[in-house]
Write an enzyme that holds these catalytic residues in place. Structure first.
Site, mmCIF file in Angstrom:
data_model
loop_
_atom_site.group_PDB
_atom_site.id
_atom_site.type_symbol
_atom_site.label_atom_id
_atom_site.label_comp_id
_atom_site.label_asym_id
_atom_site.label_seq_id
_atom_site.Cartn_x
_atom_site.Cartn_y
_atom_site.Cartn_z
ATOM 1 N N ASP A 9 -0.238 -4.143 -15.179
ATOM 2 C CA ASP A 9 -0.323 -3.853 -16.440
ATOM 3 C C ASP A 9 -1.156 -5.401 -17.386
ATOM 4 O O ASP A 9 -0.366 -4.651 -18.607
ATOM 5 C CB ASP A 9 1.070 -3.146 -17.497
ATOM 6 N N CYS A 23 0.931 -0.764 0.410
ATOM 7 C CA CYS A 23 0.008 0.070 0.037
ATOM 8 C C CYS A 23 0.759 1.202 0.379
ATOM 9 O O CYS A 23 1.362 1.386 0.959
ATOM 10 C CB CYS A 23 -0.757 -0.136 1.131
#
Length: 621
Positions: free
Chosen positions: A470, A367
């Site tokens: 991606d 995070c």
């Protein structure tokens, strides 16, 4: 020969630039491109094309100098540092919706649930007890059929349901389909709800953490001995000598090797074969239970709940425990915990191990947000290896299920840390590591570094390592698997196109129609009403989460419109007209158009309704 090679490379470069003159913008077939004004005029007119815009569009198609792919055409003014900070990140000051205030006159729960006994609140009750008065001021029903009544045989929201007319008799009594109710008997559709007795124990701090306390006691004794040794040797805390001394003592000392601590043998722990599976990433806000059900329909193998703060779970907050809920269709399900200290993380792991049904527990060490990082959690643990080790070892000790870890390449962009941590994580007891190919500093900018993930996959063996970053097509997934990773985790790609899992498994590009995409939203609506409720509060919660998801769905470009397949995750769509009105509407980046789509499924928004997406870059006109 060298000159010819240079010329050919230059010609290839020129062709690439000509094909996509605006870097970072997806290449769409010219016949579908349009202007910003023409796009919004068409959408605002509900698909009735403006003749003047249509003529202008035809004129521009004949003109070679006219290029809409480079939208917006105006040169952006340079921003100073303060403006840049304001233009990115989260909309922290966005309006907070108070769902209980959406209805002026709320009906008493005892009436809704048709309880024979008296009101729960007695003389102090502030709710309505008159069904007729409530119905006279109640918002109009959204539709003729209630999903809960049609599929479960009973709607627990009764008269307050926004589809109530389908299951109410003339006396406002709730109808029940006995046959369907019998079919559902014994079935637990959603697990891991917070028990009221457990919540009371947590709030009063009366819950017993036997294993955790034993581990933390021995951990403290071990740390105390090592600190005393360092002081006697004159070694400063945090120095290289201290770290070397710590590594030397770890072999023979510490809580993990102490005879008093009962540890499960490897053969007694549950094991999972993660290899080759498609893993839906834990996604904050958007990775809710209804969305995970959608992804399961389209082929996700592993699902994980949204990131939950361990301190909030230990305090018994209902909102945090709601993130742990598991639908029965999620056959391989885990929860993700965030924390910065061994005591809270170990206790939380023991608590969940005893009270909920999960297949694995994941630690969030990826995070990047400041709120988490500044408290020492998320990515910060990658630089706090002593705390990180204590957390992993402690959680692994108290859990009967596998412990997994999600990390990034590092904190700074040019200072990778993952390759150092992965072998240690394997030794500390992690069953799986997922590596996101970006640093904290990068957040989600630039491309994920799959070459680095490839290096780390070799270091992880025999522990499985999943790659993340991606992946938006089956071709991206194939290239990722060629790096030697054990599997792939899909995050934003699943938000943009949840049918991506089907594409990967069937090895094809799916030119999905707008009607099929609308059906996905309809399924999400039904699952949301089942999960959050079909009353006004539940309807508006479902709408809010649908709008958050729309901020990602609008980035999808249909396969049939693309000049080059597949679409890349980091390419933004230019303004284009779809093959029908719905396809065009779904491509809008304007929050007003997302609301229009939500109204097709959930009825008109309440008066004074406002919505801002969580991230500032996700909505503009």
């Amino acid at each position: 020969m060298a000159e010819e090679g240079d010329r050919s490379n230059e010609s290839v470069r020129k062709e690439a630039v000509a094909a996509n003159p605006d870097r970072g913008v997806a290449a769409i077939k010219p016949q579908f491109l349009t202007t910003k004004d023409a796009f919004h005029a068409y959408v605002d007119a509900d698909g009735k094309e403006n003749p003047e815009e249509s003529v202008a569009s035809e004129h521009c198609n004949d003109n070679d100098d006219c290029n809409y792919a480079a939208e917006p055409p105006e040169k952006k003014a340079k921003l100073d540092e303060e403006d840049k900070k304001r233009a990115r990140g989260q909309n922290k000051s966005r309006p907070h919706v108070k769902y209980h205030q959406l209805e002026q006159n709320r009906l008493c729960p005892s009436i809704v649930q048709e309880c024979a006994s008296r009101c729960f609140y007695g003389n102090k009750c502030k709710f309505l007890h008159d069904p007729e008065k409530y119905m006279s001021g109640k918002l109009e029903d959204i539709g003729p059929k209630c999903y809960l009544y049609e599929n479960l045989g009973k709607c627990i929201y009764g008269i307050s349901c926004r589809f109530a007319k389908s299951h109410l008799d003339d006396g406002y009594k709730n109808l029940i389909n006995e046959e369907l109710v019998k079919q559902q008997e014994g079935k637990v559709l959603v697990r891991n709800s917070l028990d009221k007795n457990l919540q009371a124990q947590l709030r009063k701090k009366k819950y017993c953490f036997e294993k955790s306390m034993k581990y933390l006691k021995h951990l403290y004794e071990y740390r105390k001995k090592s600190w005393n040794k360092e002081k006697k040797a004159g070694v400063k805390e945090g120095s290289e000598e201290a770290e070397t001394a710590q590594e030397a003592t770890l072999v023979t000392m510490g809580a993990i090797t102490d005879e008093d601590v009962i540890k499960l043998r490897p053969c007694e722990k549950r094991t999972i074969d993660f290899r080759g599976k498609l893993y839906l990433a834990p996604l904050t806000t958007c990775g809710n239970l209804p969305f995970r059900r959608i992804c399961k329909q389209y082929g996700a193998d592993i699902t994980c709940g949204e990131m939950a703060m361990c301190t909030s779970l230990l305090q018994g907050f209902s909102s945090e425990w709601a993130l742990l809920k598991r639908h029965h269709s999620e056959d391989l399900f885990g929860v993700q915990l965030e924390g910065a200290f061994p005591d809270t993380m170990t206790k939380c792991a023991e608590l969940l191990n005893k009270t909920i049904d999960v297949d694995f527990v994941d630690i969030n060490v990826g995070c990047p947000i400041d709120l988490v990082y500044n408290k020492g959690g998320g990515c910060a643990l990658m630089t706090r290896t002593t705390k990180f080790e204590d957390i992993v070892r402690g959680m692994n000790l108290v859990l009967d299920v596998p412990l997994t870890v999600k990390i990034r390449t590092g904190v700074q962009e040019k200072n990778n840390l993952a390759h150092k941590l992965i072998p240690e994580l394997r030794d500390w007891g992690a069953s799986l590591v997922t590596l996101h190919g970006r640093s904290r500093e990068q957040r989600y900018t630039k491309l994920a570094d799959w070459e680095y993930i490839k290096q780390c996959a070799k270091l992880a063996d025999p522990m499985p390592l999943f790659g993340n970053g991606d992946i938006c097509s089956f071709e991206d997934a194939n290239r990722a698997l060629e790096t030697g990773v054990s599997g792939i985790m899909v995050a934003r790609g699943a938000l943009v196109k949840p049918w991506l899992f089907t594409e990967i498994k069937e090895q094809r590009h799916w030119d999905i129609s707008s009607s099929e995409r609308f059906d996905i939203l309809r399924d999400f609506t039904n699952y949301g009403l089942e999960h959050w409720g079909s009353d006004t509060q539940g309807v508006e919660r479902t709408r809010r989460f649908m709008l958050e998801w729309q901020s990602f769905l609008c980035r999808y470009i249909p396969v049939g419109l693309l000049e080059h397949v597949p679409q890349k995750l980091n390419e933004r769509p230019p303004y284009y007209m779809g093959r029908d009105y719905m396809e065009t509407l779904m491509a809008s980046q304007n929050v007003g158009d997302w609301i229009k789509i939500s109204e097709m499924l959930l009825g008109p928004v309440p008066p004074n309704f406002t919505f801002l997406p969580k991230h500032k870059a996700n909505s503009y006109k």
